[in-house]
Design an enzyme around this catalytic site. Structure first.
Site, PDB file in Angstrom:
ATOM      1  CG  HIS A  86      -0.556   0.324   2.501  1.00 63.41           C
ATOM      2  ND1 HIS A  86      -0.265  -0.630   3.454  1.00 63.41           N
ATOM      3  CD2 HIS A  86      -0.325   1.513   3.102  1.00 63.41           C
ATOM      4  CE1 HIS A  86       0.117  -0.043   4.568  1.00 63.41           C
ATOM      5  NE2 HIS A  86       0.094   1.261   4.391  1.00 63.41           N
ATOM      6  CG  ASP A 222       0.332  -4.015   2.809  1.00 63.82           C
ATOM      7  OD1 ASP A 222       0.886  -3.517   1.806  1.00 63.82           O
ATOM      8  OD2 ASP A 222      -0.463  -3.382   3.523  1.00 63.82           O
ATOM      9  CB  SER A 654       2.701   1.816   6.454  1.00 58.82           C
ATOM     10  OG  SER A 654       1.437   1.445   6.875  1.00 58.82           O
TER      11      SER A 654
HETATM   12  N1  ARG Z   1      -4.650   0.559   7.500  1.00 61.87           N
HETATM   13  C1  ARG Z   1      -3.328   0.544   6.955  1.00 61.87           C
HETATM   14  C2  ARG Z   1      -2.723   1.947   7.096  1.00 61.87           C
HETATM   15  O1  ARG Z   1      -3.228   2.761   7.756  1.00 61.87           O
HETATM   16  C3  ARG Z   1      -3.329   0.047   5.552  1.00 61.87           C
HETATM   17  C4  ARG Z   1      -3.858   0.983   4.589  1.00 61.87           C
HETATM   18  C5  ARG Z   1      -3.989   0.435   3.203  1.00 61.87           C
HETATM   19  N2  ARG Z   1      -5.105   1.088   2.591  1.00 61.87           N
HETATM   20  C6  ARG Z   1      -6.313   0.536   2.507  1.00 61.87           C
HETATM   21  N3  ARG Z   1      -7.343   1.304   2.308  1.00 61.87           N
HETATM   22  N4  ARG Z   1      -6.466  -0.750   2.610  1.00 61.87           N
HETATM   23  O2  ARG Z   1      -2.164   2.568   6.317  1.00 61.87           O
HETATM   24  N1  GLU Z   2      -1.124   1.338   7.585  1.00 63.22           N
HETATM   25  C1  GLU Z   2      -0.585   2.401   8.390  1.00 63.22           C
HETATM   26  C2  GLU Z   2       0.400   3.274   7.611  1.00 63.22           C
HETATM   27  O1  GLU Z   2       0.232   3.523   6.455  1.00 63.22           O
HETATM   28  C3  GLU Z   2      -0.005   1.832   9.597  1.00 63.22           C
HETATM   29  C4  GLU Z   2      -1.112   1.423  10.443  1.00 63.22           C
HETATM   30  C5  GLU Z   2      -1.205   2.304  11.623  1.00 63.22           C
HETATM   31  O2  GLU Z   2      -1.784   3.383  11.559  1.00 63.22           O
HETATM   32  O3  GLU Z   2      -0.674   1.839  12.632  1.00 63.22           O
HETATM   33  O4  GLU Z   2       1.316   3.822   8.143  1.00 63.22           O
END
Ligand code: ARG
Ligand code: GLU
Length: 719
Positions: A86, A222, A654
Site C-alpha cells: 500500500h 502487504d 507502514s
Molecule cells: N490501514 C493501513 C494503514 O493505515 C493500511 C492501509 C492500506 N489502505 C487501505 N485502504 N487498505 O495505512
Molecule cells: N497502515 C498504516 C500506515 O500507512 C499503519 C497502520 C497504523 O496506523 O498503525 O502507516
C-alpha cells in the site's frame, strides 16, 4: 518501561489499566538513557550503539522514509528495499494500464533493465540527529509576547538548519518535541532514483482489501520492493541510466526463524502523529463532533465510488488509490471512536485532570487555570476544526475533482496578472500544470465526479452552519431554485475542466486575456466560493485557536512532567525516526473471543471466495497450496502469513522493519488491529496490537509464486 510510574493513589488507580511495558515511541538517540536496559530484559541482544550511532554503521542506516509518508528498509547491499504494497501502491498504479495491469497481476523485474523508474519518488536516510533545544531558544525569555517569541524561534531554526548543511548535499529538518519543550535537528540524505523491482498481485498484496483493513486475523501480503540508485560515488542523483545500485552502510539480514508468542520485537520507523497528552476536551471534540461528521461524509463518498468501480474495470483502476485513501481514515475513525468509548477514555482523562488540578492548586498555581482555559478554547475550536475538515472533504481531499483541477489555475492567473510576465517562468508553470492535468485525467471518470458533486454539496449545506456556506448556495437557491442537481448538471455542461483536450489547450494558450474566461468557468467559481469562505472565515479563526492551543499544550506538557516527576515520558509521534518495542502476543478481542498471534496460508484458503472481489485467491497460490509446495518456508505443514505484537505504532509506521532480539528482519509492519486503533490517543496494552507481515511469507511469494528467486540471492538470509 517506566512510563507512568505512579505518585498518588488516585493516579495509581487510574493509570493501572494502561501502565505497561509496551507503550511508547522512543527517540533512537536516547535509548541508552531510558530504554536499553528494559529492552535487554525483554530479550534484546544488541546495544544502544547498535541501534543508533554516529560513529559506526548501525540499524538506523538501513531504515528510510519511503516517499512522503511511509517507512522502508534495506535488505541487500545493492540498494534493495522493502516497504508495504500500500506504500508502493501509487507507483504500481502509475505503471498500470488495462493492458498492463500490474495492480491485478503483479509485477516482477527479472533483471535490472526491467525495473521501472518513478518520477518524484524519494527515499530519505537519517545521517544523524541532535538536541538543539538551547540554540532554538536563544534570545527567548518568559516575558515575551507569543508573536515575538515565535519570530525569534523561527529565525534560530532557519540559522541552525542552514549552518548544519552548509557545503553538503544533505537536507535538514528541525522539529519540536513535547509540544515545543524540546527541539531536535535531523540531517538527512535524500535519494531520487528509486525504481520499482516488484509487487505481488493485489489479490495477495491487498488481499482482504478494505474489508479486512484495520482487522485481525489478517492475511494480507502487504509488501513491494524497490531499488535505490546512486551515482558512481554512491551519492544521490537524479535518474540516469548511468546510475548504479546504492551501497548502504547497513542492510537487514532476513530471518526465517520466525516468531513465537512472547518473543521480543522492535519496530524501527517513522510514526506520523499521536496525541497522548491532550486534555479530555480534545477527545470530546473527536468522538462527539469531528469523527461522526467526517465518517458520514466519507460513507457517502465510498458508496458512490464503490458502485461505479464495481460496474467498470477501467473505473476500478482509476479510482483504486483514491478509494483506498478515503476508506482508510474513515474506518480508523470508526474504530477510534469505538475504542475510546470502550476504554472509557474521556472519564479516565477527567479523573486524571481532577488530580492534576488538585496538585496544581496546592503546588503549582501557575498551572491551576490551564484546564479551564483549554475548555474555553475547545468550545470554539471544535466548530472551526469541523468546518475545516468538511471543507477539505468538499474539494481538496478527494472531493469535487473538477473544482479542484480548476483551482490549480490560480497559479497561472496570478502570474499573468503581474505587469510583466517572465516567459520562462510561464513556460515552466504551464508544463507543470499540463503534467498535472494529464495525471488528473488518467484517473478521472466524469459521471462519478458529477454524482459525487451533487451529494457533497447537499451534505455540506445540511451539516455546516449557515455562516460558513459559500455564495454558490445563493446561486443554487436563487437561479436553480434549490435544485442542487440542476446546478451540478449545468456546472458539468458548461465547465471546460472535464475535458482533457480543452484543459490542456487552455493551459497551453493561457495569456492575460484568458483570465476573464477562467473567472467565468463555473468549476473555477465553485472552487473559489469554497476557498474564499475557508480563507476569510475559517482559516484565520482556526489558526488563532490553534495557536492558543499550542501555547496551552506546551505548558500542559511541561506541567504533566512536573506532576509526575518519576515517570519517563515519550514524545508524541511527529514523523521522526522512533523505536517501539514489545512482544509477540495474541489478544482477547471481545467476550469469549481470543485471537492467536499468527495467521497462516490455511486462513487464506478459508477466506477464498470467487464472488467477493477482496477474497479472490490467485490460481497460482492455490496450486502451491494443493501441492504443499512450501520449500523452506513451511512450518507445521503450512506457511505463516502475519503476526501481531504489542508495539506502539501509528500511520507512517507502514513498511517499518520488525526486528527480533538479534536485530534481524522478521516482519514488515503494515497495520493495527481494529480493537486498538485508539492508541493514537490512549494506549491499552490488552487491546493494542500492530500487525506485521511475516518475512517467511514474503520470501515464499517472491520465490515460489513470482519465481524471482534471483532477488533472494542478494539478501542475507538466516535460516
Ligand atoms: N490501514 C493501513 C494503514 O493505515 C493500511 C492501509 C492500506 N489502505 C487501505 N485502504 N487498505 O495505512
Ligand atoms: N497502515 C498504516 C500506515 O500507512 C499503519 C497502520 C497504523 O496506523 O498503525 O502507516
Amino acid at each position: 518501561m517506566v512510563k507512568r510510574i505512579v505518585l498518588t493513589l488516585a493516579v495509581a488507580l487510574f493509570l493501572q489499566s494502561f501502565a505497561r511495558a509496551d507503550e511508547g515511541m522512543w527517540i533512537p538517540m536516547l535509548l541508552k538513557k531510558y530504554n536499553i536496559e528494559q529492552m535487554q530484559e525483554m530479550g534484546f541482544k544488541l546495544s544502544a550503539e547498535d541501534v543508533y550511532s554516529v560513529n559506526q554503521a548501525c540499524l538506523k542506516d538501513a531504515v528510510v522514509i519511503f516517499g512522503r509518508g511511509c517507512t522502508g528498509e534495506l535488505i541487500s547491499d545493492k540498494g534493495l528495499l522493502v516497504t508495504n504494497h500500500h506504500c508502493g501502491y501509487g507507483q504500481i498504479q502509475y505503471h498500470s494500464s488495462v493492458e498492463n495491469d500490474y495492480l491485478t497481476n503483479g509485477f516482477w523485474a527479472m533483471s535490472p533493465e526491467e525495473e521501472l523508474v518513478n518520477p518524484d519518488l524519494t527515499v530519505t536516510f537519517l545521517k544523524r540527529m541532535e538536541d538543539v533545544t538551547e540554540r532554538v531558544m536563544e534570545g527567548v525569555n518568559e516575558e515575551m509576547k507569543a508573536g515575538e517569541r515565535d519570530k525569534i524561534i523561527a529565525a534560530n531554526i532557519k540559522a541552525i538548519k542552514e549552518e548544519a548543511i552548509k557545503d553538503t548535499h544533505y537536507t535538514a529538518v528541525l522539529k519540536p518535541f513535547f509540544s515545543g519543550n524540546q527541539y531536535f535537528l535531523f540531517i538527512n540524505e535524500v535519494f531520487k532514483d528509486v525504481r520499482l523491482v516488484g509487487a505481488p498481485p493485489s489479490a495477495i498484496g491487498k488481499f482482504g482489501g478494505d474489508t479486512d483493513n484495520w482487522m485481525w486475523p489478517r492475511h494480507t501480503g502487504d509488501f513491494s520492493m524497490f531499488r535505490i540508485y546512486a551515482d558512481k560515488d554512491n551519492k544521490p542523483a537524479e535518474y540516469s541510466q548511468d546510475n548504479v545500485p546504492y551501497k548502504p552502510a547497513k542492510h537487514f539480514p532476513v530471518s526465517l526463524k520466525g516468531v513465537n508468542e512472547g518473543d521480543f520485537t522492535m519496530v524501527f520507523g517513522y510514526p506520523g502523529s499521536t496525541y497522548q497528552y491532550v486534555p479530555s476536551y480534545h477527545l470530546e471534540m473527536l468522538t462527539e463532533t469531528v469523527n461522526p461528521k467526517l465518517i458520514d461524509v466519507r460513507t457517502e463518498k465510498l458508496n458512490i465510488m464503490n458502485r461505479y468501480q464495481e460496474a467498470d474495470p477501467a473505473v476500478r483502476i482509476k479510482y483504486a488509490a483514491k478509494n483506498a485513501r478515503i476508506s482508510n481514515s474513515w474506518k480508523r475513525w470508526i474504530g477510534e471512536n469505538r475504542g475510546l468509548e470502550i476504554l472509557d477514555a474521556i472519564s479516565k482523562k477527567q479523573q486524571y485532570e481532577a488530580e492534576f488540578n488538585k496538585w496544581a492548586k496546592s503546588q503549582a498555581p501557575q498551572y491551576a487555570n490551564l484546564l479551564a482555559r483549554y475548555k474555553e478554547v475547545y468550545k470554539n475550536y471544535t466548530n472551526y476544526n469541523l468546518t475545516y475538515g468538511y471543507y477539505r472533504e468538499m474539494i481538496p481531499s478527494n472531493g469535487i475533482e473538477l473544482a479542484n483541477l480548476a483551482g490549480k489555475m490560480d497559479a497561472l492567473k496570478a502570474l499573468y496578472e503581474a505587469e510583466e510576465v517572465d516567459e520562462e517562468v510561464a513556460k515552466a508553470l504551464k508544463k507543470e500544470l499540463i503534467g498535472q492535468a494529464e495525471l488528473f485525467f488518467k484517473n478521472y471518470y466524469q459521471p462519478l465526479d458529477q454524482e459525487m458533486s451533487a451529494k457533497l454539496l447537499s451534505m455540506y449545506a445540511e451539516n455546516i452552519e449557515a455562516a460558513f456556506q459559500p455564495d454558490v448556495y445563493a446561486l443554487i437557491n436563487g437561479k436553480y431554485k434549490g435544485n442542487i442537481k440542476k446546478y451540478v448538471d449545468h456546472l458539468f455542461a458548461k465547465s471546460r475542466f472535464d475535458s482533457k483536450e480543452e484543459v490542456i489547450a487552455f493551459i497551453d494558450g493561457f495569456s492575460a486575456k484568458s483570465i476573464k474566461a477562467l473567472e467565468k468557468d463555473p468549476a473555477y467559481q465553485l472552487n473559489k466560493s469554497f476557498v474564499s469562505v475557508y480563507r476569510d472565515k475559517v482559516a484565520p479563526q482556526r489558526k488563532k485557536y490553534k495557536s492558543e492551543l499550542a501555547d496551552l499544550d506546551k505548558a500542559y506538557m511541561a506541567a504533566q512532567m512536573q506532576f509526575e516527576p518519576n515517570e519517563v515520558f515519550y514524545p508524541d509521534a511527529n514523523f521522526t525516526l522512533r523505536v517501539s518495542y514489545g512482544q509477540v502476543k495474541g489478544y482477547t478481542a471481545r467476550d469469549a473471543v481470543y485471537y492467536k498471534h499468527f495467521t497462516t496460508l490455511e486462513g487464506i484458503m478459508e477466506k477464498d471466495n470467487p464472488d467477493i472481489y477482496d477474497y479472490r485467491v490467485p490460481a497460482k497460490l492455490k496450486e502451491l497450496y494443493k501441492n504443499k509446495d512450501y520449500g523452506r518456508y513451511e512450518v507445521d505443514g503450512t506457511v505463516p502469513v502475519c503476526f501481531v505484537a504489542t508495539n506502539h505504532t501509528t500511520g507512517g509506521n507502514s513498511g517499518s522493519p520488525v526486528l527480533n532480539a538479534e536485530g534481524h528482519l522478521i516482519g514488515i509492519n503494515f497495520d493495527r488491529a481494529w480493537e486498538g486503533v485508539m492508541s493514537d490517543l490512549m494506549f491499552n496494552p490488552e487491546q493494542c496490537r500492530n500487525i506485521s507481515l511475516d518475512m517467511r511469507y514474503v520470501l515464499f511469494i517472491v520465490d515460489k509464486m513470482a519465481g524471482a528467486s534471483y532477488l533472494l540471492d542478494e539478501m542475507t538470509i538466516i535460516e
